[in-house]
Design a protein around this motif. Structure first.
Motif, PDB file in Angstrom:
ATOM      1  N   VAL A 197      49.961 -26.861  -9.111  1.00 50.62           N
ATOM      2  CA  VAL A 197      50.833 -25.827  -8.951  1.00 50.62           C
ATOM      3  C   VAL A 197      52.220 -26.150  -8.522  1.00 50.62           C
ATOM      4  O   VAL A 197      52.428 -26.582  -7.300  1.00 50.62           O
ATOM      5  CB  VAL A 197      50.294 -24.352  -8.081  1.00 50.62           C
ATOM      6  N   ARG A 198      53.117 -25.849  -9.283  1.00 49.15           N
ATOM      7  CA  ARG A 198      54.708 -26.483  -8.990  1.00 49.15           C
ATOM      8  C   ARG A 198      55.733 -25.307  -9.327  1.00 49.15           C
ATOM      9  O   ARG A 198      55.465 -24.748 -10.418  1.00 49.15           O
ATOM     10  CB  ARG A 198      54.842 -27.932  -9.295  1.00 49.15           C
ATOM     11  N   GLU A 199      56.972 -25.365  -8.800  1.00 45.18           N
ATOM     12  CA  GLU A 199      57.883 -24.799  -8.985  1.00 45.18           C
ATOM     13  C   GLU A 199      58.432 -25.357 -10.381  1.00 45.18           C
ATOM     14  O   GLU A 199      58.653 -26.386 -10.641  1.00 45.18           O
ATOM     15  CB  GLU A 199      58.856 -24.672  -7.929  1.00 45.18           C
ATOM     16  N   GLY A 200      59.077 -24.393 -11.221  1.00 43.10           N
ATOM     17  CA  GLY A 200      59.604 -24.465 -12.348  1.00 43.10           C
ATOM     18  C   GLY A 200      61.029 -25.312 -12.286  1.00 43.10           C
ATOM     19  O   GLY A 200      61.667 -25.073 -11.107  1.00 43.10           O
ATOM     20  N   LYS A 201      61.461 -26.293 -12.980  1.00 41.38           N
ATOM     21  CA  LYS A 201      62.755 -27.161 -12.915  1.00 41.38           C
ATOM     22  C   LYS A 201      63.948 -26.500 -13.295  1.00 41.38           C
ATOM     23  O   LYS A 201      64.971 -26.834 -12.633  1.00 41.38           O
ATOM     24  CB  LYS A 201      62.380 -28.377 -13.828  1.00 41.38           C
ATOM     25  N   CYS A 202      63.799 -25.205 -13.823  1.00 41.03           N
ATOM     26  CA  CYS A 202      64.949 -24.336 -14.171  1.00 41.03           C
ATOM     27  C   CYS A 202      65.008 -23.091 -13.583  1.00 41.03           C
ATOM     28  O   CYS A 202      63.985 -22.396 -14.008  1.00 41.03           O
ATOM     29  CB  CYS A 202      65.187 -24.673 -15.712  1.00 41.03           C
ATOM     30  N   ALA A 203      66.000 -22.514 -13.033  1.00 42.90           N
ATOM     31  CA  ALA A 203      65.939 -21.109 -12.506  1.00 42.90           C
ATOM     32  C   ALA A 203      66.401 -20.069 -13.218  1.00 42.90           C
ATOM     33  O   ALA A 203      66.692 -19.070 -13.141  1.00 42.90           O
ATOM     34  CB  ALA A 203      66.261 -21.016 -10.949  1.00 42.90           C
ATOM     35  N   SER A 204      67.260 -20.367 -14.112  1.00 45.07           N
ATOM     36  CA  SER A 204      68.086 -19.653 -15.162  1.00 45.07           C
ATOM     37  C   SER A 204      67.881 -19.778 -16.551  1.00 45.07           C
ATOM     38  O   SER A 204      67.622 -20.905 -17.184  1.00 45.07           O
ATOM     39  CB  SER A 204      69.601 -19.900 -14.930  1.00 45.07           C
ATOM     40  N   PRO A 209      65.013 -23.676 -21.743  1.00 45.74           N
ATOM     41  CA  PRO A 209      63.918 -22.955 -22.306  1.00 45.74           C
ATOM     42  C   PRO A 209      62.937 -22.505 -21.569  1.00 45.74           C
ATOM     43  O   PRO A 209      62.909 -22.593 -20.187  1.00 45.74           O
ATOM     44  CB  PRO A 209      63.265 -23.761 -23.232  1.00 45.74           C
ATOM     45  N   CYS A 210      62.285 -21.383 -22.107  1.00 48.51           N
ATOM     46  CA  CYS A 210      61.427 -20.642 -21.311  1.00 48.51           C
ATOM     47  C   CYS A 210      60.346 -21.284 -20.786  1.00 48.51           C
ATOM     48  O   CYS A 210      59.751 -21.512 -19.632  1.00 48.51           O
ATOM     49  CB  CYS A 210      60.655 -19.571 -22.176  1.00 48.51           C
ATOM     50  N   GLN A 211      59.943 -22.563 -21.510  1.00 48.21           N
ATOM     51  CA  GLN A 211      58.642 -23.227 -21.508  1.00 48.21           C
ATOM     52  C   GLN A 211      59.018 -24.791 -21.756  1.00 48.21           C
ATOM     53  O   GLN A 211      59.892 -25.101 -22.627  1.00 48.21           O
ATOM     54  CB  GLN A 211      57.333 -22.914 -22.099  1.00 48.21           C
ATOM     55  N   PRO A 212      58.687 -25.710 -20.972  1.00 52.01           N
ATOM     56  CA  PRO A 212      58.934 -27.017 -21.367  1.00 52.01           C
ATOM     57  C   PRO A 212      57.788 -27.403 -22.748  1.00 52.01           C
ATOM     58  O   PRO A 212      57.040 -26.558 -23.102  1.00 52.01           O
ATOM     59  CB  PRO A 212      58.170 -27.979 -20.365  1.00 52.01           C
TER      60      PRO A 212
END
Length: 456
Positions: A197-204, A209-212
């Motif tokens: 479980v890790r934080e998403g690389k993009c906050a905006s 994109p929504c998903q990698p």
């Protein structure tokens, strides 16, 4: 049905700080959809859990029952404080209340999530215009799980990338990671031993994109794509399947000035409402990802080109907003393609009809053996009376008007002298020869006949 219960029971207990996605399945004891009888157990009614529960269920703080059957595989959690369960002997004649065996569902499946706004209100079911990748928690959103949630299958995927997690009364990515490794967590999150479980690389959403890409592959593997009922179907960004409808795309980097998504949505809503096209017959969705605007419009029911008509009616509005720097794609005419099984059935049925026609044509006009034999067999077995087509050839048929029919069933006994009836000289072989006098008589008779003919 279960999702509708969630919308009624739990819209006010969610506490989130941003737009989120809600896992739509829970194992709450007070949820009627979790019981076979579709009703919560009554006071004094016996409670039965399935032997293979393979999940985690919380008991209520206070209850009365005649008996309770615990699962052999699974966990039934007793509240830490103020718990009271009273057993009443012979208190009810009702049938036992049976808890449903929960179903394990994939985390990366679009149909298993509902959208939640910043106020914690559960939004309506996502329409068909929402891309599949936007129906599950994006890397800049929170994932909300009711306590206790239905079993979740991580399918051995490498990671879960989120902005945050809300699990009942707890929250945090680190807490979810610890729960994955716990004994109780094994009954909630399946196949998550190696998941991180890790934080998403993009906050905006405007910058990414929504998903990698690897999440897109995981989501699309859980989707079953129907056959598009149109010519030239389209596949917008974020979709796992081709669809029928229209899509507008716009690169915001080439947009002159600052683009405000909320302002554009309000203007678009007014234009669609004022359009001559019935707005209730279409569904649309607007999103911005990776500096690109995408508007998807689809028919609400079966594809009938209503979405395409609406998109064409808005071309002047788009040209004014984007200075003709946008791109529009739309599907073609609707049609219903044959599926593999239907096509084979039609071909075989057509061949059968054509074969039957030509066989009947040949037998009726050219065959002189099969059809008469079949008719004779039918007549001898008394399926029908004498066939009307061959009635005049029936030796046993008698006419109603008294006329006699030709009798072909004769007996040689009716002839007095069979040996002297007629002798054909061409087929006699070694038979007796005629006398000279007989030949002379025949010559005289032929002469007389000729003479009489000349006199005439």
């Amino acid at each position: 049905m279960c999702s509708r219960k969630i919308l009624i029971l739990y819209p006010l207990i969610l506490t989130v700080t941003s737009a989120s996605k809600l896992w739509r399945f829970d194992l709450n004891f007070d949820n009627p959809s979790n019981w076979l009888s579709q009703s919560v157990p009554q006071h004094g009614q016996s409670i039965v859990f399935p032997a293979k529960l393979n999940a985690l269920v919380d008991l209520p703080q206070v209850g009365q029952t005649e008996s309770i059957v615990l699962p052999r595989e699974g966990v039934v959690v007793i509240p830490e404080t103020d718990f009271s369960l009273t057993f009443l002997a012979d208190s009810s004649k009702l049938a036992p209340a049976v808890f449903k065996a929960p179903i394990r569902r994939p985390y990366y499946a679009a149909e298993n999530w509902l959208a939640v706004d910043a106020m914690g209100n559960v939004l309506p079911e996502p329409n068909k215009a929402v891309p599949h990748l936007e129906r599950i928690p994006c890397q800049f959103e929170e994932a909300v799980f009711l306590d206790p949630p239905g079993p979740i299958d991580l399918q051995y995927h490498e990671a879960v990338e989120l902005k945050g997690v809300v699990y009942g009364k707890t929250s945090g990515l680190a807490e979810l990671q610890q729960f994955f490794r716990s004994d109780l967590g094994q009954y909630v999150f399946y196949n998550a031993e190696d998941s991180v479980v890790r934080e998403g690389k993009c906050a905006s959403p405007e910058k990414c994109p929504c998903q990698p890409e690897w999440v897109a592959d995981a989501v699309c593997r859980n989707e079953i794509c129907p056959i598009p009922r149109c010519l030239n179907p389209i596949q917008p960004v974020g979709y796992c399947c081709a669809i029928c409808g229209g899509v507008l795309t716009m690169d915001l980097l080439s947009f002159g000035g600052k683009f405000d998504l909320e302002t554009f949505r309000k203007k678009l809503d007014r234009k669609i409402t004022a359009s001559e096209v019935d707005a209730s017959a279409v569904e649309y969705h607007v999103s911005v990802q990776n500096d690109a605007l995408q508007l998807v419009i689809v028919d609400k029911e079966e594809y009938d080109e209503i979405s395409v008509e609406l998109l064409k009616s808005l071309e002047s509005f788009f040209a004014k907003q984007f200075m003709n720097s946008h791109r529009i794609l739309s599907s073609g005419h609707p049609y219903v393609p044959y599926q593999s099984g239907q096509l084979i059935t039609v071909i075989l049925f057509t061949l059968l009809i054509v074969s039957a026609f030509f066989t009947s044509f040949y037998v009726y006009y050219y065959d002189d053996r099969v059809l008469p034999r079949i008719l004779v067999m039918i007549r001898n077995r008394q399926f029908i009376a004498t066939p009307f087509v061959f009635a005049r050839f029936d030796p046993n048929n008698e006419h109603e008007e008294g006329q006699s029919a030709v009798d072909i069933n004769f007996s040689p006994s009716g002839i007095e002298n069979l040996s002297s009836s007629f002798n054909n000289p061409m087929f006699e072989g070694n038979g007796a020869k005629r006398t000279d006098s007989a030949k002379k008589d025949e010559q005289d008779e032929s002469y007389v006949d000729v003479e009489l003919e000349s006199q005439k």
